[in-house]
Design a protein around this motif. Structure first.
Motif, PDB file in Angstrom:
ATOM      1  N   GLN A 145       0.822  -1.217   0.000  1.00 19.03           N
ATOM      2  CA  GLN A 145       0.000   0.000   0.000  1.00 19.03           C
ATOM      3  C   GLN A 145       0.850   1.259   0.000  1.00 19.03           C
ATOM      4  O   GLN A 145       0.543   2.223  -0.712  1.00 19.03           O
ATOM      5  CB  GLN A 145      -0.927   0.007   1.211  1.00 19.03           C
ATOM      6  CG  GLN A 145      -1.873   1.215   1.237  1.00 19.03           C
ATOM      7  CD  GLN A 145      -2.968   1.073   2.273  1.00 19.03           C
ATOM      8  OE1 GLN A 145      -3.436  -0.030   2.576  1.00 19.03           O
ATOM      9  NE2 GLN A 145      -3.394   2.196   2.826  1.00 19.03           N
ATOM     10  N   LEU A 146       1.931   1.262   0.783  1.00 15.75           N
ATOM     11  CA  LEU A 146       2.723   2.484   0.927  1.00 15.75           C
ATOM     12  C   LEU A 146       3.713   2.684  -0.211  1.00 15.75           C
ATOM     13  O   LEU A 146       3.962   3.824  -0.632  1.00 15.75           O
ATOM     14  CB  LEU A 146       3.480   2.457   2.258  1.00 15.75           C
ATOM     15  CG  LEU A 146       2.612   2.506   3.515  1.00 15.75           C
ATOM     16  CD1 LEU A 146       3.459   2.228   4.749  1.00 15.75           C
ATOM     17  CD2 LEU A 146       1.917   3.861   3.653  1.00 15.75           C
ATOM     18  N   ALA A 147       4.294   1.607  -0.710  1.00 14.51           N
ATOM     19  CA  ALA A 147       5.355   1.710  -1.725  1.00 14.51           C
ATOM     20  C   ALA A 147       4.920   1.230  -3.095  1.00 14.51           C
ATOM     21  O   ALA A 147       5.679   1.358  -4.065  1.00 14.51           O
ATOM     22  CB  ALA A 147       6.588   0.929  -1.269  1.00 14.51           C
ATOM     23  N   ARG A 148       3.720   0.645  -3.196  1.00 15.75           N
ATOM     24  CA  ARG A 148       3.192   0.140  -4.475  1.00 15.75           C
ATOM     25  C   ARG A 148       4.186  -0.794  -5.141  1.00 15.75           C
ATOM     26  O   ARG A 148       4.557  -0.624  -6.314  1.00 15.75           O
ATOM     27  CB  ARG A 148       2.810   1.291  -5.412  1.00 15.75           C
ATOM     28  CG  ARG A 148       1.880   2.335  -4.833  1.00 15.75           C
ATOM     29  CD  ARG A 148       0.659   1.745  -4.159  1.00 15.75           C
ATOM     30  NE  ARG A 148      -0.154   0.951  -5.089  1.00 15.75           N
ATOM     31  CZ  ARG A 148      -1.077   0.064  -4.700  1.00 15.75           C
ATOM     32  NH1 ARG A 148      -1.270  -0.172  -3.423  1.00 15.75           N
ATOM     33  NH2 ARG A 148      -1.777  -0.604  -5.596  1.00 15.75           N
ATOM     34  N   ILE A 149       4.614  -1.787  -4.367  1.00 14.51           N
ATOM     35  CA  ILE A 149       5.570  -2.775  -4.867  1.00 14.51           C
ATOM     36  C   ILE A 149       5.036  -4.161  -4.508  1.00 14.51           C
ATOM     37  O   ILE A 149       4.530  -4.360  -3.393  1.00 14.51           O
ATOM     38  CB  ILE A 149       6.975  -2.536  -4.267  1.00 14.51           C
ATOM     39  CG1 ILE A 149       8.017  -3.441  -4.929  1.00 14.51           C
ATOM     40  CG2 ILE A 149       6.996  -2.703  -2.758  1.00 14.51           C
ATOM     41  CD1 ILE A 149       9.451  -3.070  -4.573  1.00 14.51           C
ATOM     42  N   PRO A 150       5.083  -5.126  -5.419  1.00 16.67           N
ATOM     43  CA  PRO A 150       4.558  -6.461  -5.097  1.00 16.67           C
ATOM     44  C   PRO A 150       5.428  -7.169  -4.055  1.00 16.67           C
ATOM     45  O   PRO A 150       6.660  -7.088  -4.104  1.00 16.67           O
ATOM     46  CB  PRO A 150       4.578  -7.192  -6.442  1.00 16.67           C
ATOM     47  CG  PRO A 150       5.540  -6.433  -7.294  1.00 16.67           C
ATOM     48  CD  PRO A 150       5.517  -5.021  -6.826  1.00 16.67           C
TER      49      PRO A 150
END
Length: 492
Positions: free
Chosen positions: A193-198
């Motif tokens: 959610q915070l970094a938009r990384i899988p």
């Protein structure tokens, strides 16, 4: 057997105790940490490590060997861990280090800041209860010096990794065991959610046995209380050897995990003596949330204003934890009603699902009651068949009213509670303070203060810890030393 092998070497004429130990070590297989003494070579301890931890303490004209730091705190704060393949020779004159071939080696000395009082019960009946009550301080200390609330920034030290490295990562893999795995699972929600990384989450005990796909542009995050968990260390080495950058989150400075990873994020929980992890877990959640904010900022996925707002809320979490701990009589009373149950079911949605798993694990560990954590949305796929009047169901229903996605999850969770009640299950809801929707829907409501969705797990796990503790007490269990369990799992 090891003692007899060393004795035989000394009878053959070994020049010293360390010479005898060095002659025996190549014949040993498996993992071990040894501390050897002999009447034939007095005033000497020879320690060797191959797997489990061994820590050397350096005092004023006195030297120590132990398996963990708390044993040394009343004698010295200056320590170093042996690495695998190290031999230490302790005499009144000092400590000599060598490898298994007898070649000199050196290790960096670490000064431990833990207060020895933290390793004592301090008036509490059990270490576990004391450590539950230390969580406000543990969260506060883990944040201390790492965040700038005014600027909305997080600072990570002890890193070989650069900001450019963090920007280049295309995915993250969390690897851990037990309670730390639950923290990693919650961390997945935070980082995505915070970094938009899988983010993927792996059990360390499974990771290296399945030929994992590891990419150079993937960050592998290893989470461990002790920093010496055998499976997690093996997973770190596997990921590193396959080209991944690694980041360790652990509670023990100088531990093997912290030394071998490319970056280290130290939690400041202090010594945790109780086998069932409590303050280490909330400190891990705190560290993962700060990592998420840091990644979000350096990757441009999180604005300064959003980070600032979240950090301001984070600053209020310790005080909110303290408010929760002022009402532990509620959990004691509830335990008197529930302690005879044979099974429990814990339900949660989204980031609350890992907390359901953690609540179930705490109950299993210390009360020996079978408990299962489950995603609330999966009830119709099997668990509904278990529900009857004899099954307590703990539902994590806390939410953030300002977050539309959180409200939607909450509404779905209310539906789950009604499903349980329709089948005569007994519902214990962990919910926002003053939530009128649950007054009639649940049999018992455990209230937590309001907080942003990503920070609620730090609060809502406390009622689950206290409930497990008081149920275990009512059942006459040893909460600090549960049967068949060890604090640090240093062998497979």
């Amino acid at each position: 057997m090891v003692a007899h092998l060393i004795e035989a070497e000394m009878q053959r004429g070994a020049a010293s105790l360390e010479a005898a130990v060095l002659a025996v070590l190549p014949r040993l297989t498996g993992v071990y940490a040894l501390a050897t003494i002999s009447t034939r070579d007095r005033d000497k301890i020879v320690a060797a490590r191959n797997g489990p931890p061994a820590v050397i303490g350096l005092g004023a004209d006195e030297f120590f060997v132990a398996s963990d730091i708390p044993a040394l705190l009343h004698h010295t704060r200056d320590v170093f861990f042996l690495a695998d393949g190290d031999v230490a020779v302790l005499t009144p004159e000092g400590v000599r280090l060598m490898d298994f071939q007898g070649r000199p080696v050196s290790r960096e000395i670490t000064h431990i800041t833990w207060d020895p009082i933290l390793a004592e019960k301090g008036g509490f009946k059990h270490f576990m209860l004391k450590e539950i009550y230390e969580q406000p301080r543990a969260v506060r200390d883990t944040l201390l010096g790492r965040v700038s609330r005014d600027r909305g920034e997080v600072f990570l030290d002890e890193m070989e990794l650069t900001e450019a490295d963090f920007r280049s990562f295309q995915s993250v893999r969390m690897v851990a065991c037990g309670t730390s795995w639950h923290a990693g699972l919650a961390g997945r929600y935070m980082l995505e959610q915070l970094a938009r990384i899988p983010v993927e989450v792996d059990y360390a005990s499974e990771f290296r046995y399945r030929d994992p796909l590891v990419r150079p542009d993937q960050l592998t995050v290893l989470v461990s209380q002790s920093g010496e968990t055998a499976d997690t260390l093996a997973a770190l080495r596997e990921a590193r050897d396959r080209g991944s950058k690694t980041l360790a989150i652990a509670n023990v400075v100088g531990s093997m995990l912290m030394r071998e990873a490319h970056g280290a994020l130290l939690t400041h929980a202090g010594p945790e003596i109780g086998v069932a992890s409590t303050k280490a877990f909330t400190s891990q959640l705190t560290a993962l949330a700060t990592l998420g904010i840091y990644l979000g900022r350096v990757r441009g996925a999180l604005s300064a204003s959003a980070a600032r707002a979240l950090l301001e809320e984070f600053d209020r979490i310790p005080a909110k934890l303290e408010s929760l701990l002022n009402h532990d009589d509620i959990y004691e009373a509830l335990a008197r009603r529930l302690y005879r149950a044979r099974d429990f079911l814990y339900l949660g949605r989204g980031i609350h699902f890992p907390i359901a798993l953690e609540g179930a694990l705490k109950l299993k560990e210390i009360s020996y009651i079978h408990a299962e954590g489950y995603p609330a949305g999966e009830m119709k796929h099997g668990p509904n068949a278990l529900i009857d009047e004899n099954l307590p169901v703990v539902v994590l229903a806390a939410h953030d009213p300002s977050d539309p996605a959180s409200v939607t999850r909450y509404e779905k969770t209310l539906s789950n509670i009604k499903e349980v009640k329709a089948r005569e299950g007994e519902v214990i809801a962990v919910a926002n303070a003053g939530d009128s929707n649950l007054a009639d829907a649940a049999d018992h409501v455990l209230e937590v203060p309001a907080a942003p969705e990503l920070l609620l797990p730090i609060l809502e796990v406390v009622p689950l810890q206290l409930l497990a503790y008081y149920i275990a007490i009512r059942r006459g269990c040893d909460v600090d030393q549960p049967r068949n369990l060890a604090k640090s799992v240093t062998v497979e």
